[in-house]
Enzyme design. Sequence first.
Site, PDB file in Angstrom:
ATOM      1  N   THR A  51      40.778  29.629  35.884  1.00  0.00           N
ATOM      2  CA  THR A  51      39.316  29.584  35.967  1.00  0.00           C
ATOM      3  C   THR A  51      38.824  30.783  36.776  1.00  0.00           C
ATOM      4  O   THR A  51      37.796  30.756  37.409  1.00  0.00           O
ATOM      5  CB  THR A  51      38.895  28.219  36.541  1.00  0.00           C
ATOM      6  OG1 THR A  51      39.463  27.218  35.691  1.00  0.00           O
ATOM      7  CG2 THR A  51      37.397  28.007  36.569  1.00  0.00           C
ATOM      8  N   HIS A  52      39.624  31.860  36.774  1.00  0.00           N
ATOM      9  CA  HIS A  52      39.335  33.015  37.615  1.00  0.00           C
ATOM     10  C   HIS A  52      38.514  34.067  36.884  1.00  0.00           C
ATOM     11  O   HIS A  52      38.949  35.201  36.717  1.00  0.00           O
ATOM     12  CB  HIS A  52      40.646  33.603  38.146  1.00  0.00           C
ATOM     13  CG  HIS A  52      41.527  32.562  38.770  1.00  0.00           C
ATOM     14  ND1 HIS A  52      42.886  32.688  38.896  1.00  0.00           N
ATOM     15  CD2 HIS A  52      41.235  31.349  39.302  1.00  0.00           C
ATOM     16  CE1 HIS A  52      43.384  31.608  39.474  1.00  0.00           C
ATOM     17  NE2 HIS A  52      42.411  30.780  39.726  1.00  0.00           N
ATOM     18  N   CYS A  53      37.348  33.665  36.437  1.00  0.00           N
ATOM     19  CA  CYS A  53      36.408  34.604  35.838  1.00  0.00           C
ATOM     20  C   CYS A  53      35.702  35.339  36.969  1.00  0.00           C
ATOM     21  O   CYS A  53      35.202  34.709  37.897  1.00  0.00           O
ATOM     22  CB  CYS A  53      35.369  33.860  34.994  1.00  0.00           C
ATOM     23  SG  CYS A  53      36.082  32.891  33.663  1.00  0.00           S
TER      24      CYS A  53
END
Lengths: 615, 472
Positions: free
Chosen positions: A542-544
């Site tokens: 979820t490392h946008c």
Amino acid sequence: MVVHKKVDVVTIGAGWTSGILGWKLGSAGHKIVAIESGPIRYANPNFEHNHDPLQHEIHKALMYDISRETWTWRPNPKKPSLPIRQYGSFHPGRGLGGASVHWTAQFWRFLQADFKHRSHNIDRYGKDKIPEGMTIQDWPLDYADLEPFYDTVDYDLGIAGQAGNLNGEIIKGGNPFEEPRARPYPLPAHPISVGAEMFRQATEELGYSPFPQPAGILSHAYESPLGDKRAACIYCGFCTRYGCEVDAKTSGANTHIPAALRTGNYDIRPNSKVTGITTGTDGLATGVSYIDLETGETHEQPADVVICSGYTLSNVRMLLLSRSNRHPDGIGNDRGRVGKNYTYQITKTPATGLFKNHRFNQFMGNGVIQSLIYDFNGDNFDHSDLDFIGGASIFAGAGQRSPLTSTLGLATLGADKQAGDIDNTTKMPATAGEVDSVSGNGNQWGKEWKENLRNNWDSMLGVGIQGEWQAYEDQFLDLDPTYTDAWGQPLLRLTVDFHDNEYNMYKFLAKKCEDVAQAMGADDIDLTDEMDPYDVHSYQSTHCTGGAIMGDTPDNSVTNSYGQVWDTPNVFVTGAALYPQNPGANPTATLLALAYRTGDTLVDRYFQDPNRLLD
Amino acid sequence: MTRQPDTPHDENTSDEQKVAHEKPHPEHSRKLDRRAFIQSGSATAAAAAMGGSVIVYGQVDPADPVIQRGEAGEFMTVRDRPEQPPSPDHLQSLTPHEAETVDAITSRILPGSAEDPGAHEAGVVTYIDAMLAFNQGYAEFTYLQGPWAQTSASSPAASPMTTPAATPGATPMASPVTNGSGSGATTIEIEAGEYYFKPSTFNVAPGDTLKMTNAGKIQHDMAAESLDKTIIPLLDPGASASYTIPADADVGSSTTVYCTVPGHRELGMVGTMNITGAGGGDEASPQASPDAAGGSAAAPAASYDVVVIDSEDIERYGYQSRLSPRDVYRIGIAALDRHAMQQYEQRFKDLDAKDQDTIVGDMAEGNIDDFDPELTAQSFFQNLRRHTAEGMFSDPAYGGNRDMVGWKLVGYPGAQRAYMPIEFQTEGTDRQPQSMADMHHFNPGENRRDHDNVILPVSGSEEEEHGHDTEP
């Protein structure tokens, strides 16, 4: 329309950074309101009986409601976009504490070379190392600027880990590549799993420097300076995508948000969706508009300062949606910089080893009982003769594995090998049960599948990578021209795909993973030596990051180093949207440290002379 | 135990529970479905054209006061864990024939016997039936607004599925339908019942609207043989739906129409549709009839906008089919039976295991080209395989994994409260599988049950499944 009494600060979202600012500003006597689109949840009663993988890992109970608002994606500007109709690539959170409730809690400081990503690479390898169209840039601050905040965050939260560099002294067993830290971790590292121990021994034999995962999960009971007393991890095996029933997994909801509430100056409005930042004739923000999702009523919350404290993609969308005469293309976008430098991360498992007759108990524990090496992350290795920049951590041995999410994609090895590997690329739009972040897309069935499940489900260990993804001109965020949310506002469009640098980096790292799996003594190895193009249905962290990046001038960024928006100085952005590009490590520790720094600056300097850009 | 901070919005702290309890709200779903049918002729026509049922989620009108109230249940929710496991004796969504077929095919995907349980013994079909009964099978948050994707027909790779009327994955209305004058187009009303169409032979022209009303007691639909697809979706008793004859329909041709519910065609639900040149408006711009589906005069949104995606890219976009999971099973099972009849002159469930395995292998490997214009055999196989895994390995509360046979197969102890580090620092475990119903509650209080006497994690709890009688 309900118009509320004006407050000093309104935060869009009641996630972790909202809690930090609420606590810091509330302690200084400022009034803060947090508008949160999701519900309020605490460990007791909401997480006490939640060991249900179907609900959390398949149905994604704690995540953002994408039936009403999702994102669209296209690989590049020449292709059409389609909405992300079900969860896949990333998992933003919903409700109090945001994604910090269901995160894995891997906790990293970035490297100095990460903060000087462009100039460092040019200094070491020359200008030609940066290909045309790659728009990486330096951060407007250094590791040394952030170290005091990293340090305080570690102790406020009770981070568990083994120091590898204490004030310049390299300590065996820790990460020798980390930047110097002023103090050791407040808590010892978590014990590592039997699989992680095999990885540790193998990588040591190969001459690398393995170390345990630094973690935002308590390894011992901890009383924090914030005032919370929490229990140690019980290694239940239901961690990522779940809320922690004993609050051992640190989140905004069990640390800074309660601390903010105790100041008496922090107020949360749950189930309320912000539709835009309002602006006055002078171009400054005047507050936010929102919809109470329970009544459908619209509200206005006037405020002196507006803080976008949501998920990366929500913050960028909020800026773009907030159009006015003074900001016709949205707040922060007067020079067309919003949406630029959107980056992500490469999280893959290139090599899976079969270890016959072993049972690794991978269903126990959590995502931090693993072991890693940093020898191939960032610029920790010489890239002179390599066709890429950047790198990744390499790891093995995490726990919390459920058969629901691992049986469909279980590698086919040994005697069964010929049963797999069928190209089943569909030529029609995929149905809902066909692709998923967790379902895998294997073709095994029948007796062979059953025997593979019976014999090998817990006998396979993956060697994984989490690596960098560079910024590019043709990789950005903007508003979708076609698709809208349930209230008619345009969705955010992601234009993003891998470039040569990513493919080349993956290829190099996949070989390293294979070497490690071999050294671990695998009987057979399932290797994916080349990376497929990006897709939105496989979970890849979820490392946008990026889209509202910080910089040293309004020409190359949306905000200054405090997250203060250049063209609207009473609007601030927190979180990973500020990152000029994504290093090969989880983003949370850095965004918490940045929020501490912003909070201190707001209290100490901003409110003394409001509406001015801070230097 | 865990301190709950004071908050000025204390009344909201229970909100999640409230939402959770209101989640599976069948009344709401039904109400919305009906309203959509009544209000929106266009939605109905679109649904008919896509061969699916009407799903109002995502087609919400922001101005609709009911939607704006934002009640829990008005919006899509995540499927919750049932309080009681669904009964294996009562079907909630599948027809008996469908259930028997699903049971048969999942038993080939994960075979078993009484001694070595597989999908049948685990109750996978009960899991799937209950899953499909909730929200058309959409168990998680799903964005359902159009326009939907259509794969590029120009790609030669897509050709095996191409038929004159439907390109792969396309809406059957391949060309956008615009609002025409309405002059000349007529509505042909058909009544369906047990087991007939009335009239059974009828004439239509391009641009005409075919409106079918189900006057029977059970569900019926209508498929056209020449188009090889369903033109009227499965209708509940009393419901109706419309289909607009495509502009490029072959004038002068005729086709057999029939109900795809297994057995109904054989029982007489079969007729003939003649496509005539008479009537109809401008053949280049057909339109929905003004009075299609409940008198919505404008029938405006007969907008069949599609987004055309290169066939080779489509999988990267993830789930994009218009078909709901329930549609996938309805269409997939019918296609599976057609294929089995063609190959073996028997329906799938009546074949022996060897022939069933041949078909499943062909589905898995993509060797069945003429499965269904809307659904590939491979896609149906992937759905079945995924749901087999879900039914084998999810908590028994959901109806599958009976007696935790799936967990026993792979060696997974299920819902344990806690482990000690020494357990994951060594290999193997003697923990016995435990379901959520067997796991003691963590916090005393409202959730407390008679045997919840333990409030601290207990490891090695295999000695007794129910009850730790000592207070800590």
